[in-house]
Write an enzyme that holds these catalytic residues in place. Structure first.
Site, PDB file in Angstrom:
ATOM      1  N   THR A 237       0.856  -1.195   0.000  1.00 46.44           N
ATOM      2  CA  THR A 237       0.000   0.000   0.000  1.00 46.44           C
ATOM      3  C   THR A 237       0.889   1.242   0.000  1.00 46.44           C
ATOM      4  O   THR A 237       2.075   1.164   0.304  1.00 46.44           O
ATOM      5  CB  THR A 237      -0.873   0.041   1.263  1.00 46.44           C
ATOM      6  OG1 THR A 237      -0.001   0.021   2.391  1.00 46.44           O
ATOM      7  CG2 THR A 237      -1.817  -1.143   1.327  1.00 46.44           C
TER       8      THR A 237
ATOM      9  N   GLU B 188      -5.943  -2.830  -1.580  1.00 46.00           N
ATOM     10  CA  GLU B 188      -6.509  -3.936  -0.789  1.00 46.00           C
ATOM     11  C   GLU B 188      -7.672  -4.617  -1.495  1.00 46.00           C
ATOM     12  O   GLU B 188      -8.207  -5.603  -1.013  1.00 46.00           O
ATOM     13  CB  GLU B 188      -6.988  -3.403   0.575  1.00 46.00           C
ATOM     14  CG  GLU B 188      -5.880  -3.045   1.547  1.00 46.00           C
ATOM     15  CD  GLU B 188      -5.411  -1.604   1.424  1.00 46.00           C
ATOM     16  OE1 GLU B 188      -5.589  -1.004   0.342  1.00 46.00           O
ATOM     17  OE2 GLU B 188      -4.847  -1.083   2.408  1.00 46.00           O
TER      18      GLU B 188
ATOM     19  N   LYS C 242     -13.875  19.086   9.250  1.00 46.06           N
ATOM     20  CA  LYS C 242     -14.968  19.132  10.218  1.00 46.06           C
ATOM     21  C   LYS C 242     -15.169  20.570  10.650  1.00 46.06           C
ATOM     22  O   LYS C 242     -14.338  21.129  11.345  1.00 46.06           O
ATOM     23  CB  LYS C 242     -14.669  18.213  11.401  1.00 46.06           C
ATOM     24  CG  LYS C 242     -14.746  16.781  10.946  1.00 46.06           C
ATOM     25  CD  LYS C 242     -14.154  15.801  11.900  1.00 46.06           C
ATOM     26  CE  LYS C 242     -14.156  14.451  11.210  1.00 46.06           C
ATOM     27  NZ  LYS C 242     -12.936  13.691  11.383  1.00 46.06           N
TER      28      LYS C 242
ATOM     29  N   TRP D  76     -19.583  18.118   8.163  1.00 44.73           N
ATOM     30  CA  TRP D  76     -18.427  17.700   7.383  1.00 44.73           C
ATOM     31  C   TRP D  76     -18.432  18.396   6.032  1.00 44.73           C
ATOM     32  O   TRP D  76     -19.482  18.514   5.392  1.00 44.73           O
ATOM     33  CB  TRP D  76     -18.464  16.184   7.160  1.00 44.73           C
ATOM     34  CG  TRP D  76     -18.110  15.395   8.382  1.00 44.73           C
ATOM     35  CD1 TRP D  76     -18.010  15.876   9.650  1.00 44.73           C
ATOM     36  CD2 TRP D  76     -17.819  14.001   8.436  1.00 44.73           C
ATOM     37  NE1 TRP D  76     -17.692  14.867  10.514  1.00 44.73           N
ATOM     38  CE2 TRP D  76     -17.563  13.699   9.796  1.00 44.73           C
ATOM     39  CE3 TRP D  76     -17.744  12.984   7.499  1.00 44.73           C
ATOM     40  CZ2 TRP D  76     -17.241  12.418  10.227  1.00 44.73           C
ATOM     41  CZ3 TRP D  76     -17.429  11.714   7.924  1.00 44.73           C
ATOM     42  CH2 TRP D  76     -17.168  11.427   9.271  1.00 44.73           C
TER      43      TRP D  76
HETATM   44  P1  AMP Z   1      -4.382   2.882  -3.488  1.00 45.65           P
HETATM   45  O1  AMP Z   1      -4.500   1.758  -2.549  1.00 45.65           O
HETATM   46  O2  AMP Z   1      -3.040   3.513  -3.506  1.00 45.65           O
HETATM   47  O3  AMP Z   1      -4.836   2.487  -4.847  1.00 45.65           O
HETATM   48  O4  AMP Z   1      -5.351   4.028  -2.966  1.00 45.65           O
HETATM   49  C1  AMP Z   1      -6.702   3.777  -2.745  1.00 45.65           C
HETATM   50  C2  AMP Z   1      -7.392   5.049  -2.362  1.00 45.65           C
HETATM   51  O5  AMP Z   1      -7.379   5.978  -3.453  1.00 45.65           O
HETATM   52  C3  AMP Z   1      -8.864   4.876  -2.058  1.00 45.65           C
HETATM   53  O6  AMP Z   1      -9.085   4.384  -0.769  1.00 45.65           O
HETATM   54  C4  AMP Z   1      -9.383   6.289  -2.258  1.00 45.65           C
HETATM   55  O7  AMP Z   1      -9.133   7.105  -1.138  1.00 45.65           O
HETATM   56  C5  AMP Z   1      -8.538   6.790  -3.408  1.00 45.65           C
HETATM   57  N1  AMP Z   1      -9.283   6.653  -4.663  1.00 45.65           N
HETATM   58  C6  AMP Z   1      -9.179   5.696  -5.598  1.00 45.65           C
HETATM   59  N2  AMP Z   1     -10.012   5.946  -6.625  1.00 45.65           N
HETATM   60  C7  AMP Z   1     -10.667   7.087  -6.340  1.00 45.65           C
HETATM   61  C8  AMP Z   1     -11.667   7.878  -6.995  1.00 45.65           C
HETATM   62  N3  AMP Z   1     -12.150   7.554  -8.190  1.00 45.65           N
HETATM   63  N4  AMP Z   1     -12.114   8.980  -6.366  1.00 45.65           N
HETATM   64  C9  AMP Z   1     -11.629   9.349  -5.155  1.00 45.65           C
HETATM   65  N5  AMP Z   1     -10.689   8.663  -4.501  1.00 45.65           N
HETATM   66  C10 AMP Z   1     -10.208   7.547  -5.075  1.00 45.65           C
END
Ligand code: AMP
Length: 543
Positions: A186, A331, A440, A445
């Site tokens: 991650t 994940e 907040k 929010w």
């Molecule tokens: P990663 O594990 O690095 O792929 O990051 C995942 C995170 O990216 C998610 O939990 C979101 O917070 C963000 N994310 C992925 N796709 C989107 C989207 N289309 N819009 C907003 N946030 C996103």
């Protein structure tokens, strides 16, 4: 009573054998690190994946041993996807954009045995190899004659010399479909990164789902360009779905600038592409001033971070390209939702359709989701109530590699995504924030994404990031950090005024701060933690 159908494990080797048999002459085109264009077919991918499997056997690698890559999107990386996992080893895609110390930490944590790397990353490998304690073999993804004589890397061999002479026949082993196939760490914006460990079963099911018509809708008639990197979350599973559907793949290699991507799309008649918003911004930034149009591109999946409305609008209205907004995470293999309209939406006015397209979309079959309040109670699906987004399904993590961080699931087995979202009565989910980025203010929010999207619609704004600043009365108030488009001027007051009528008054940011750049992490997402550090001496205006 058990069903009486044949039980065949879902293995990644089946995907490549299928592509070999049924899409034998479909092309795979790659821009190489060397700068030239390489083309061959699914049949060649299959043959060379088998050669990789032989070469790994020759290194005496055990079942489940990790083989790491530091590589761009390209044909050799694709061969490793199938050769490593198909032979029972675990493909570990390392992110070359990480700090060298993080690369070392991750490689050691994963206990990588082999590292295969593109020559662009030679300096990175030279900087880290002495500290990577488990790697026994280094393979440079190049021809034998391109191997540097004095790299200082012990036992460095060229990929072509290593696998090129191996037999082209190989009997893929059969094993439990729940065996690990690949891993990805991650982003680790807080604490050490943790690894999602995918299985053959989860990867195959995800590949089926990703190819569905209301997801990526891939077919043997498509020419697909994944700009989304193969070094992060398996390029959203496209390599696997491509083998399953037999589409043509077009790989951009290291050339991710607007001009190179545009030229590749046109030359290879790409009709489907996938990437994060920052990459598409570079592409549109190249095309607009030059008055260029797409001749074949029809659909693009945009995800990884929120796609600004202005980008969806530009793709659709100026270029006739349908944007499919997608959401997922490491994940989740990574796909969770994708935004395709339902039949009843097709008759809606354009603005109403746009409001739906902005959402992150509907669940893909295989993923279940819900939103819960602070008290753990499920929130209604009315498009207004927001809550922490929880997911479950056969391609969602149950536990991190080596049990890092303990049990990540809730007592009833859901995975908390760390995102805050709404879900509307039609099942469309909209992310309002990462839970740690939500602002907040006075007990309410404010969605930082919404504030950013409004700023991004202003013609002078190249990029915008909204963060909360401590406020004595309201707890926090939003401000927006803005990078201006080169050569275009706009004042703070003009931008604050731009919010009038576009959002509730109390959500309008208290200030606009102009910055040269918004800090981005290794996967192209805004690093708000770093932005907050940069703004630590900032004081809200006292009005
Ligand atoms: P990663 O594990 O690095 O792929 O990051 C995942 C995170 O990216 C998610 O939990 C979101 O917070 C963000 N994310 C992925 N796709 C989107 C989207 N289309 N819009 C907003 N946030 C996103």
């Amino acid at each position: 009573m058990l069903g009486l159908m044949q039980s065949q494990p879902l293995l990644i080797s089946n995907l490549i054998e299928f592509a070999d048999k049924h899409h034998t002459d479909t092309e795979i085109v790659s821009r190489r690190v060397e700068g030239d264009i390489h083309r061959y077919t699914w049949s060649d991918v299959a043959r060379r994946s088998r050669q990789v499997a032989h070469a790994l056997d020759g290194m005496q690698l055990a079942f489940s041993d990790r083989v790491a890559t530091l590589a761009w999107n390209g044909y050799r990386h694709l061969e490793l996807y199938f050769g490593v996992s198909g032979s029972g080893r675990v493909l570990h895609t390392l992110n070359p954009r990480l700090h060298p110390d993080q690369v070392v930490w991750i490689a050691n944590h994963a206990e990588d045995q082999v590292l295969c790397f593109d020559m662009s990353f030679l300096p990175l490998v030279q900087a880290v190899h002495a500290r990577c304690t488990t790697i026994r073999h280094y393979v440079a993804l190049c021809d034998a004659d391109k191997l540097p004589a004095d790299s200082g890397i012990p036992n460095l061999i060229s990929y072509e010399a290593w696998m090129g002479k191996q037999p082209s026949h190989y009997t893929w082993p059969t094993f439990d479909e729940n065996s690990a196939s690949s891993m990805c760490y991650t982003s680790g914006t807080t604490g050490n990164p943790k690894a999602a460990l995918y299985s053959h079963r989860s990867t195959t099911l995800h590949a089926y789902a990703a190819a569905l018509p209301d997801v990526m809708g891939l077919s043997a008639r498509d020419s697909v360009l994944p700009v989304v990197p193969m070094f992060h979350v398996n390029a959203w599973g496209i390599p696997y779905s491509a083998a399953l559907t037999g589409c043509k793949l077009v790989f951009p290699g290291p050339a991710l600038d607007g001009k190179s991507i545009y030229e590749l799309m046109e030359a290879e008649k790409v009709n489907f592409a996938a990437g994060v918003p920052t990459v598409w911004q570079m592409l549109l930034g190249h095309m607009k001033p030059a008055g260029l149009k797409f001749s074949t591109l029809k659909r693009t999946v945009i995800g990884g971070s929120a796609c600004p409305p202005a980008m969806i609008h530009a793709f659709q209205e100026d270029y006739g390209v349908e944007v499919l907004h997608a959401w997922g995470m490491t994940e989740m293999s990574p796909l969770g939702t994708l935004c395709t309209l339902k039949n009843k939406h097709l008759a809606l006015p354009k603005e109403e359709q746009m409001a739906i397209r902005l959402k992150q979309g509907r669940c893909i079959y295989g993923v279940d989701m819900k939103i819960v309040g602070d008290d753990g109670q499920e929130q209604p699906h009315d498009g207004k109530a927001y809550g922490d987004l929880l997911v479950k399904g056969p391609w969602v993590v149950r536990e991190y590699f080596k049990g890092e961080g303990g049990n990540p699931l809730t007592a009833d087995g859901w995975f908390p995504t760390g995102d805050v979202a709404t879900i509307d009565p039609d099942g469309f989910m909209q992310i309002t924030d990462r839970s740690k980025d939500v602002i907040k203010s006075g007990g309410e929010w404010i969605s930082s994404i919404e504030i950013e999207n409004i700023a991004m619609a202003h013609p002078a704004v190249l990029m915008a990031a909204c963060v909360g600043m401590p406020h004595p009365k309201w707890d926090e108030r939003p401000i927006v950090a803005v990078v201006k488009r080169p050569g275009v001027e706009v004042s703070r007051d003009e931008l604050v005024k731009f919010y009038d009528g576009k959002t509730a008054k109390w959500q309008i940011p208290d200030d606009v701060v102009f910055v040269d750049a918004i800090p981005l992490g290794a996967t192209g997402k805004m690093l708000k933690t770093r932005l907050r550090e940069q703004l630590k001496d900032y004081k809200l205006p006292t009005v």
